[in-house]
Scaffold this motif. Sequence first.
Motif, PDB file in Angstrom:
ATOM      1  N   TRP A 240       0.826  -1.202   0.000  1.00 53.47           N
ATOM      2  CA  TRP A 240       0.000   0.000   0.000  1.00 53.47           C
ATOM      3  C   TRP A 240       0.869   1.265   0.000  1.00 53.47           C
ATOM      4  O   TRP A 240       0.523   2.258  -0.650  1.00 53.47           O
ATOM      5  CB  TRP A 240      -0.932  -0.003   1.212  1.00 53.47           C
ATOM      6  CG  TRP A 240      -2.156  -0.842   1.026  1.00 53.47           C
ATOM      7  CD1 TRP A 240      -2.402  -2.082   1.553  1.00 53.47           C
ATOM      8  CD2 TRP A 240      -3.305  -0.506   0.254  1.00 53.47           C
ATOM      9  NE1 TRP A 240      -3.642  -2.542   1.159  1.00 53.47           N
ATOM     10  CE2 TRP A 240      -4.221  -1.580   0.356  1.00 53.47           C
ATOM     11  CE3 TRP A 240      -3.669   0.597  -0.504  1.00 53.47           C
ATOM     12  CZ2 TRP A 240      -5.453  -1.588  -0.264  1.00 53.47           C
ATOM     13  CZ3 TRP A 240      -4.913   0.602  -1.136  1.00 53.47           C
ATOM     14  CH2 TRP A 240      -5.778  -0.483  -1.017  1.00 53.47           C
ATOM     15  N   ALA A 241       1.976   1.221   0.710  1.00 52.36           N
ATOM     16  CA  ALA A 241       2.885   2.371   0.721  1.00 52.36           C
ATOM     17  C   ALA A 241       3.430   2.652  -0.679  1.00 52.36           C
ATOM     18  O   ALA A 241       3.507   3.808  -1.117  1.00 52.36           O
ATOM     19  CB  ALA A 241       4.027   2.124   1.701  1.00 52.36           C
ATOM     20  N   GLY A 242       3.804   1.589  -1.389  1.00 53.82           N
ATOM     21  CA  GLY A 242       4.278   1.757  -2.757  1.00 53.82           C
ATOM     22  C   GLY A 242       3.205   2.312  -3.668  1.00 53.82           C
ATOM     23  O   GLY A 242       3.481   3.178  -4.528  1.00 53.82           O
ATOM     24  N   ILE A 243       1.970   1.851  -3.493  1.00 54.46           N
ATOM     25  CA  ILE A 243       0.865   2.349  -4.314  1.00 54.46           C
ATOM     26  C   ILE A 243       0.632   3.834  -4.059  1.00 54.46           C
ATOM     27  O   ILE A 243       0.401   4.621  -4.992  1.00 54.46           O
ATOM     28  CB  ILE A 243      -0.413   1.536  -4.031  1.00 54.46           C
ATOM     29  CG1 ILE A 243      -0.243   0.107  -4.542  1.00 54.46           C
ATOM     30  CG2 ILE A 243      -1.628   2.186  -4.673  1.00 54.46           C
ATOM     31  CD1 ILE A 243      -1.377  -0.822  -4.160  1.00 54.46           C
ATOM     32  N   ILE A 244       0.701   4.234  -2.780  1.00 52.62           N
ATOM     33  CA  ILE A 244       0.510   5.648  -2.447  1.00 52.62           C
ATOM     34  C   ILE A 244       1.601   6.504  -3.085  1.00 52.62           C
ATOM     35  O   ILE A 244       1.324   7.572  -3.652  1.00 52.62           O
ATOM     36  CB  ILE A 244       0.484   5.835  -0.920  1.00 52.62           C
ATOM     37  CG1 ILE A 244      -0.794   5.224  -0.333  1.00 52.62           C
ATOM     38  CG2 ILE A 244       0.581   7.306  -0.549  1.00 52.62           C
ATOM     39  CD1 ILE A 244      -0.850   5.243   1.179  1.00 52.62           C
ATOM     40  N   VAL A 245       2.844   6.054  -3.009  1.00 52.46           N
ATOM     41  CA  VAL A 245       3.946   6.823  -3.598  1.00 52.46           C
ATOM     42  C   VAL A 245       3.779   6.913  -5.118  1.00 52.46           C
ATOM     43  O   VAL A 245       4.025   7.973  -5.721  1.00 52.46           O
ATOM     44  CB  VAL A 245       5.302   6.200  -3.237  1.00 52.46           C
ATOM     45  CG1 VAL A 245       6.441   6.907  -3.968  1.00 52.46           C
ATOM     46  CG2 VAL A 245       5.532   6.274  -1.734  1.00 52.46           C
ATOM     47  N   LEU A 246       3.347   5.832  -5.748  1.00 50.76           N
ATOM     48  CA  LEU A 246       3.092   5.867  -7.187  1.00 50.76           C
ATOM     49  C   LEU A 246       2.013   6.886  -7.530  1.00 50.76           C
ATOM     50  O   LEU A 246       2.133   7.642  -8.505  1.00 50.76           O
ATOM     51  CB  LEU A 246       2.680   4.475  -7.686  1.00 50.76           C
ATOM     52  CG  LEU A 246       3.797   3.441  -7.827  1.00 50.76           C
ATOM     53  CD1 LEU A 246       3.208   2.057  -8.121  1.00 50.76           C
ATOM     54  CD2 LEU A 246       4.773   3.838  -8.919  1.00 50.76           C
ATOM     55  N   GLY A 247       0.946   6.913  -6.727  1.00 54.46           N
ATOM     56  CA  GLY A 247      -0.111   7.897  -6.960  1.00 54.46           C
ATOM     57  C   GLY A 247       0.379   9.319  -6.804  1.00 54.46           C
ATOM     58  O   GLY A 247       0.044  10.202  -7.607  1.00 54.46           O
ATOM     59  N   VAL A 248       1.194   9.561  -5.784  1.00 55.48           N
ATOM     60  CA  VAL A 248       1.736  10.903  -5.556  1.00 55.48           C
ATOM     61  C   VAL A 248       2.658  11.309  -6.703  1.00 55.48           C
ATOM     62  O   VAL A 248       2.598  12.446  -7.196  1.00 55.48           O
ATOM     63  CB  VAL A 248       2.477  10.957  -4.210  1.00 55.48           C
ATOM     64  CG1 VAL A 248       3.238  12.265  -4.068  1.00 55.48           C
ATOM     65  CG2 VAL A 248       1.499  10.790  -3.058  1.00 55.48           C
ATOM     66  N   LEU A 249       3.512  10.385  -7.158  1.00 50.23           N
ATOM     67  CA  LEU A 249       4.411  10.695  -8.271  1.00 50.23           C
ATOM     68  C   LEU A 249       3.625  10.995  -9.546  1.00 50.23           C
ATOM     69  O   LEU A 249       3.966  11.929 -10.295  1.00 50.23           O
ATOM     70  CB  LEU A 249       5.369   9.529  -8.513  1.00 50.23           C
ATOM     71  CG  LEU A 249       6.479   9.315  -7.488  1.00 50.23           C
ATOM     72  CD1 LEU A 249       7.318   8.091  -7.863  1.00 50.23           C
ATOM     73  CD2 LEU A 249       7.365  10.550  -7.376  1.00 50.23           C
ATOM     74  N   GLY A 250       2.584  10.211  -9.805  1.00 48.69           N
ATOM     75  CA  GLY A 250       1.761  10.465 -10.983  1.00 48.69           C
ATOM     76  C   GLY A 250       1.083  11.823 -10.929  1.00 48.69           C
ATOM     77  O   GLY A 250       1.046  12.561 -11.924  1.00 48.69           O
ATOM     78  N   TYR A 251       0.562  12.169  -9.750  1.00 51.63           N
ATOM     79  CA  TYR A 251      -0.099  13.468  -9.598  1.00 51.63           C
ATOM     80  C   TYR A 251       0.897  14.618  -9.755  1.00 51.63           C
ATOM     81  O   TYR A 251       0.623  15.602 -10.455  1.00 51.63           O
ATOM     82  CB  TYR A 251      -0.786  13.546  -8.237  1.00 51.63           C
ATOM     83  CG  TYR A 251      -1.393  14.901  -7.948  1.00 51.63           C
ATOM     84  CD1 TYR A 251      -2.633  15.248  -8.479  1.00 51.63           C
ATOM     85  CD2 TYR A 251      -0.722  15.834  -7.163  1.00 51.63           C
ATOM     86  CE1 TYR A 251      -3.189  16.492  -8.231  1.00 51.63           C
ATOM     87  CE2 TYR A 251      -1.267  17.082  -6.919  1.00 51.63           C
ATOM     88  CZ  TYR A 251      -2.508  17.409  -7.445  1.00 51.63           C
ATOM     89  OH  TYR A 251      -3.056  18.640  -7.203  1.00 51.63           O
TER      90      TYR A 251
END
Length: 278
Positions: A240-251
């Motif tokens: 979940w931490a990796g998914i959150i970081v991916l979302g933040v990077l995409g945004y």
Amino acid sequence: MTLTTSVQTGARLRRGRRVSAAPRWLLILVEVAVPVLLIALWWIVSAGSTNTFFPPLSAIVSRLGELLTTPAFLGDIGLSVLNLVLSFLIATVVGVLLGCALGLIAPLSWFVEPTIHFFRAIPPVALVPIFVSLLGFGNGTRILSISLAALFPILISTIDGVRAGEPTLQMVGKVYRLTRAERLFQVTLPAASPRILSGMQVSLITAFVVMIASEMLGSSAGLGAATLLAQQSFAIADMWAGIIVLGVLGYLSTALFVLFRRAVLRWYIASQQLEKSE
């Protein structure tokens, strides 16, 4: 007469800005408020969760803070960002150069465009296994697959933008006896820049998706690989931490490009506002 026209134009532009200021601030407020509300809702709903695959958000955030202090996780983030930026730059340079050539040279486009439309119809993620099979699992393979997937939106938008150039502008360039290079850089590309930058924005999203897919397929480095490895190891909080970081990077990548696009197309946005205010 010129001074009067200039003053009137400036006044209309200022009126257009005042009219559009309120909706812009409202959009910014909504853009900030919606994620905050969703995060608060996630925090509340997951607070008492005992589901292994849906841990409390507080536990995920705590684990994310721990991961951000480890060199391995920071290295995965850095590698993913590097691959994304490098691939996007390669796709932009190749797409704009090739798009200008195809847009200006009609016989060349007749031969090449059917091939372009064939490859752009293939889902970008489907190209990743082909490159891995042919070239292996190296980082160069990932950069090549991301660049190729990101190429087509820029290429198509550049071709359309160059072809849609104002004939009057081209005639003015010839009247002033501009060379072909001067007409390209001073007339054609500025006129096509709104479409080119729109294609680049689509390309950036495509590059981000393919970056994650390429890292998840047979790679041991990068944020996508780290997230997949956490899922396979049942380290759900890490996943979940990796998914959150991916979302933040995409945004963040999209937001930064939007700011860049607005800065480059300031003249175009101002002209559009002027037309609306008239």
